[in-house]
Design a protein around this motif. Structure first.
Motif, mmCIF file in Angstrom:
data_model
loop_
_atom_site.group_PDB
_atom_site.id
_atom_site.type_symbol
_atom_site.label_atom_id
_atom_site.label_comp_id
_atom_site.label_asym_id
_atom_site.label_seq_id
_atom_site.Cartn_x
_atom_site.Cartn_y
_atom_site.Cartn_z
ATOM 1 N N THR A 81 0.838 -1.206 0.000
ATOM 2 C CA THR A 81 0.000 0.000 0.000
ATOM 3 C C THR A 81 0.867 1.248 0.000
ATOM 4 N N LEU A 82 0.247 2.370 -0.334
ATOM 5 C CA LEU A 82 0.961 3.650 -0.374
ATOM 6 C C LEU A 82 0.269 4.606 0.596
ATOM 7 N N ALA A 83 1.018 5.131 1.546
ATOM 8 C CA ALA A 83 0.466 6.056 2.537
ATOM 9 C C ALA A 83 0.441 7.470 1.977
ATOM 10 N N GLY A 84 -0.751 8.047 1.870
ATOM 11 C CA GLY A 84 -0.901 9.387 1.321
ATOM 12 C C GLY A 84 -1.014 10.455 2.381
ATOM 13 N N ASN A 85 -1.716 11.551 2.040
ATOM 14 C CA ASN A 85 -1.764 12.708 2.944
ATOM 15 C C ASN A 85 -3.180 13.012 3.419
ATOM 16 N N GLY A 94 4.221 -3.213 8.878
ATOM 17 C CA GLY A 94 4.671 -1.868 8.547
ATOM 18 C C GLY A 94 5.613 -1.806 7.369
ATOM 19 N N GLU A 95 6.386 -2.877 7.128
ATOM 20 C CA GLU A 95 7.348 -2.869 6.025
ATOM 21 C C GLU A 95 6.662 -2.909 4.655
ATOM 22 N N TRP A 96 5.360 -3.191 4.623
ATOM 23 C CA TRP A 96 4.609 -3.237 3.369
ATOM 24 C C TRP A 96 3.988 -1.882 3.018
ATOM 25 N N ILE A 97 4.305 -0.851 3.791
ATOM 26 C CA ILE A 97 3.755 0.484 3.568
ATOM 27 C C ILE A 97 4.776 1.338 2.815
ATOM 28 N N ALA A 98 4.402 1.810 1.635
ATOM 29 C CA ALA A 98 5.271 2.669 0.833
ATOM 30 C C ALA A 98 4.995 4.131 1.151
ATOM 31 N N THR A 99 6.023 4.961 0.994
ATOM 32 C CA THR A 99 5.887 6.387 1.308
ATOM 33 C C THR A 99 5.581 7.237 0.075
ATOM 34 N N ASN A 100 5.852 6.687 -1.118
ATOM 35 C CA ASN A 100 5.554 7.401 -2.359
ATOM 36 C C ASN A 100 5.444 6.383 -3.499
ATOM 37 N N LYS A 101 5.172 6.858 -4.684
ATOM 38 C CA LYS A 101 4.957 5.968 -5.827
ATOM 39 C C LYS A 101 6.210 5.146 -6.137
ATOM 40 N N GLU A 102 7.367 5.775 -6.103
ATOM 41 C CA GLU A 102 8.607 5.060 -6.407
ATOM 42 C C GLU A 102 8.868 3.963 -5.384
ATOM 43 N N ASP A 103 8.588 4.271 -4.113
ATOM 44 C CA ASP A 103 8.768 3.280 -3.056
ATOM 45 C C ASP A 103 7.782 2.129 -3.230
ATOM 46 N N ILE A 148 6.554 0.998 -6.064
ATOM 47 C CA ILE A 148 7.057 0.163 -7.167
ATOM 48 C C ILE A 148 8.213 -0.707 -6.688
ATOM 49 N N SER A 149 9.145 -0.096 -5.954
ATOM 50 C CA SER A 149 10.323 -0.828 -5.476
ATOM 51 C C SER A 149 9.935 -1.961 -4.528
ATOM 52 N N LYS A 150 9.009 -1.674 -3.612
ATOM 53 C CA LYS A 150 8.591 -2.696 -2.659
ATOM 54 C C LYS A 150 7.889 -3.854 -3.367
ATOM 55 N N ALA A 151 7.010 -3.549 -4.314
ATOM 56 C CA ALA A 151 6.297 -4.609 -5.027
ATOM 57 C C ALA A 151 7.282 -5.524 -5.754
ATOM 58 N N ILE A 152 8.281 -4.938 -6.409
ATOM 59 C CA ILE A 152 9.275 -5.725 -7.143
ATOM 60 C C ILE A 152 10.115 -6.560 -6.177
ATOM 61 N N ALA A 153 10.534 -5.948 -5.084
ATOM 62 C CA ALA A 153 11.388 -6.652 -4.122
ATOM 63 C C ALA A 153 10.643 -7.808 -3.451
ATOM 64 N N PHE A 154 9.416 -7.564 -3.005
ATOM 65 C CA PHE A 154 8.657 -8.631 -2.353
ATOM 66 C C PHE A 154 8.377 -9.770 -3.339
ATOM 67 N N ALA A 155 8.069 -9.428 -4.583
ATOM 68 C CA ALA A 155 7.788 -10.454 -5.585
ATOM 69 C C ALA A 155 9.018 -11.305 -5.878
ATOM 70 N N GLY A 156 10.201 -10.734 -5.680
ATOM 71 C CA GLY A 156 11.435 -11.460 -5.976
ATOM 72 C C GLY A 156 11.896 -12.379 -4.871
ATOM 73 N N ASP A 157 11.180 -12.399 -3.753
ATOM 74 C CA ASP A 157 11.583 -13.239 -2.624
ATOM 75 C C ASP A 157 10.452 -14.215 -2.293
ATOM 76 N N LYS A 158 10.374 -15.280 -3.103
ATOM 77 C CA LYS A 158 9.289 -16.246 -2.938
ATOM 78 C C LYS A 158 9.377 -16.986 -1.615
ATOM 79 N N SER A 159 10.563 -17.204 -1.145
ATOM 80 C CA SER A 159 10.731 -17.923 0.121
ATOM 81 C C SER A 159 10.110 -17.145 1.282
ATOM 82 N N SER A 160 10.383 -15.844 1.336
ATOM 83 C CA SER A 160 9.812 -15.005 2.394
ATOM 84 C C SER A 160 8.300 -14.880 2.239
ATOM 85 N N LEU A 161 7.826 -14.766 0.991
ATOM 86 C CA LEU A 161 6.388 -14.690 0.747
ATOM 87 C C LEU A 161 5.696 -15.956 1.230
#
Length: 613
Positions: A530-534, A551-560, A562-575
């Motif tokens: 998710t992305l935390a807005g204002n 809390g680690e699944w909360i993004a602070t902006n659009k770039e964050d 995108i980065s979090k979605a890509i990173a979480f998707a790349g770690d199947k073991s943790s998922l």
């Protein structure tokens, strides 16, 4: 207007009185089965003067003498409906006796729609329009019914027909805006609402809808939205005769009398967050009174109803009558669960029927109503810096402003699908209105970085082929081709929950994130980025995930994001590991702990009362 010899005969023949029951061949029939013009004009006078109880009694007495008079049955039905009583039998009888009366069939259609009998309502609308094709009000009502059925394009066509016949039909402009909103045409929807307000400046329903739609985008600043809400508040306050300043309530009660005003005491987002709380409320501290504003009830309604000491519908009552009723119930704290959503009765709060009034749960911004004292929130949803976005004072609840009730279905969490199919599947269950250009742009970057990933998207709008085609074009424009996308319409709740077995992680929408869907996904073992807005709404996902310990699944902006979605998707073991333990984790968190939340909620009610007294 008084009835005359050229009006339709009440026998239902479709002929004029002078050519039917008042004609030579009909004199005896008039005496035996048709009321006199004096009778009918007396009914008409009572109706026009708003004396509905007297109308009901008079019509009832006439029906005993003239049981086959469709006009009397029609007016009896209207009198019952306007008093909030069951009018269905009377309106059905009127329609049966008046096969050529478009108004009788239009009235029946509106009532059937209000009772949730949508297919029957469509039939009655179409019958009325066969009799009177230029009946703008029925075209409008048909549009509302088709919209309820999810037939959005057909609904838009009906509204446009109504407006072609009656261009200054404010209600039709307002309803057209709602259908366009559901189709995702937000700018066009806003224009329709503004046109309705232009025609009728004090049209609070249209202004409410405009306020609601502003939550879907970041087009306007928070200060603009706040001023529009204040405008709404000024209108509803200006419509009040004399608001209450004195309340006959106990100053030091043993328990608080708390009223809940809502149109969603049923299988609905509000019901899902409310049920667990109700089961845990300490009845020695708080007595609950329900003020439903919607006639629709279901199994959830039946489950929660016993937790209220009284069930007092506000349907059919004017704002003043509803306020006086609540005031007479000696309520200490009155809570609105709707805000600017459907079936709201915010104008009732402008009368100040209770000494303490608060907004909670069903809405996610300021109401703008000056007489609303508090808004219940948590510190993640409304940090100190955002307090200025509200006309209400913020009353903070510990941990979370929401407590979700776990689904009562027997569904096990399935293993991570990526482990067996070799690819990441993102999911989204949000209303298409929330899937704007910024969201699609972010998704495009995520899918560009993950060329094997797929998307499963599901919502009610996707039951319509035209909506699937439109979404496919939008996704393709952002580089997500149709072979990577699976689209689905609405499903029954147990089927929808089971479909999480096909999803590895959820991509939230912004600035309008998920609420119920996020909670349900976690219960099914699926986390959400998710992305935390204002704003309170834009931070809803952040508030939910914080309370759930994610809390680690909360993004602070659009770039964050995108980065979090890509990173979480790349770690199947943790998922996979998170999926296996997520249901247990969230059930133990404040987000699902109804007992803890109930205690915090009771303390908040008492805190507000003590601050007042």
């Amino acid at each position: 207007m008084k009835l005359g010899r050229n009006d339709p005969c009440s026998c239902g023949s479709g002929k004029k009185y002078k050519n039917c029951c008042l004609g030579k061949a009909g004199l005896l029939n008039r005496k035996s089965s048709v009321p006199s013009l004096d009778n009918l004009n007396q009914l008409d006078s009572l109706f026009l003067s708003g004396r509905y109880a007297e109308l009901e009694n008079y019509a009832g007495s006439l029906i005993k003498l003239y049981p086959n008079s469709g006009v009397v049955w029609k007016l009896l039905g209207l009198s019952l409906q306007l008093q909030g009583k069951d009018a269905l039998s009377a309106m059905q009888k009127a329609a049966e006796l008046l096969p050529y009366d478009a108004e009788a069939h239009g009235n029946l259609a509106a009532l059937l729609r209000a009772r949730g009998q949508l297919d029957s309502a469509v039939v009655s609308c179409r019958h009325a329009l066969k009799i009177k094709p230029d009946f703008a009000e029925v075209h409008n009502n048909l549009g509302v019914t088709l919209q309820d059925l999810g037939q959005l394009d057909e609904a838009v066509a009906s509204y446009r027909l109504a407006l072609k016949i009656k261009p200054d039909f404010a209600e039709a402009h307002n309803n057209l805006g709602s259908a366009l909103k559901d189709l995702g045409y937000l700018d066009d929807a806003a224009s329709s609402y503004l046109r309705a307000i232009e025609i009728r400046p004090n049209f609070t329903d249209a202004l409410s809808n405009l306020l609601l739609i502003l939550n879907y985008t970041n087009i306007h600043t928070p200060s603009h939205n706040l001023e529009l809400a204040r405008q709404y508040g000024r209108i509803v306050t200006g419509n009040v005769g004399t608001r209450f300043y004195d309340w006959q309530v106990e100053a030091q009660p043993e328990r608080l009398r708390v009223g809940l005003v809502s149109g969603d005491l049923r299988n609905h987002v509000v019901g899902y967050f409310l049920e667990g709380l109700l089961t845990q409320i300490d009845s020695s501290r708080v007595e609950l009174i329900a003020y439903p504003t919607n006639t629709i009830e279901d199994d959830l309604t039946a489950r929660i109803r016993p937790y209220f000491s009284a069930w007092v519908p506000l349907i059919g009552k004017s704002d003043e009558a509803a306020a006086r009723l609540i005031h007479a119930d000696h309520v200490h704290v009155l809570i609105d669960l709707s805000g600017h959503t459907t079936h709201n009765r915010l104008p009732v709060f402008a009368w100040k029927p209770a000494p303490i009034q608060a907004s909670w749960l069903g809405y996610f911004a300021t109401t703008g109503v000056a007489e609303m004292d508090y808004l219940l929130a948590d510190e993640v949803g409304v940090p100190e810096i955002l307090k200025g976005q509200f006309t209400e004072s913020i009353w903070y609840l510990p941990d979370t402003r929401l407590c979700f009730t776990a689904p009562s279905v027997d569904l096990a969490v399935k293993p991570l699908p990526a482990l067996s199919n070799g690819r990441i599947t993102f999911g989204c269950f949000q209303n298409l209105t929330k899937v704007g250009d910024e969201v699609l742009s972010a998704w495009g970057e995520i899918f560009a970085a993950l060329p094997e990933a797929s998307l499963r998207i599901q919502c009610k709008q996707l039951a319509e082929p035209i909506q699937r085609e439109r979404l496919a074009e939008q996704l393709s424009h952002h580089g997500i081709t149709s072979d990577r996308v699976s689209m689905h319409g609405a499903m029954k709740r147990d089927e929808y929950l089971a479909s999480h077995a096909e999803i590895d992680l959820i991509l939230d929408t912004f600035p309008y994130p998920g609420g119920t869907t996020t909670c349900e996904a976690m219960w099914m073992g699926v986390p959400t980025v998710t992305l935390a807005g204002n704003s309170l709404l834009a931070r809803q996902g952040a508030s939910i995930l914080s309370a759930a310990g994610l809390g680690e699944w909360i993004a602070t902006n659009k770039e964050d994001y995108i980065s979090k979605a890509i990173a979480f998707a790349g770690d199947k073991s943790s998922l996979s590991s998170l999926r296996a333990n997520l249901r247990e984790q969230v059930l133990a968190s404040p987000l699902f702990d109804a007992s803890l939340f109930a205690s915090n909620f009771e303390d908040a009610l008492w805190g507000m009362w003590r601050a007042h007294s």
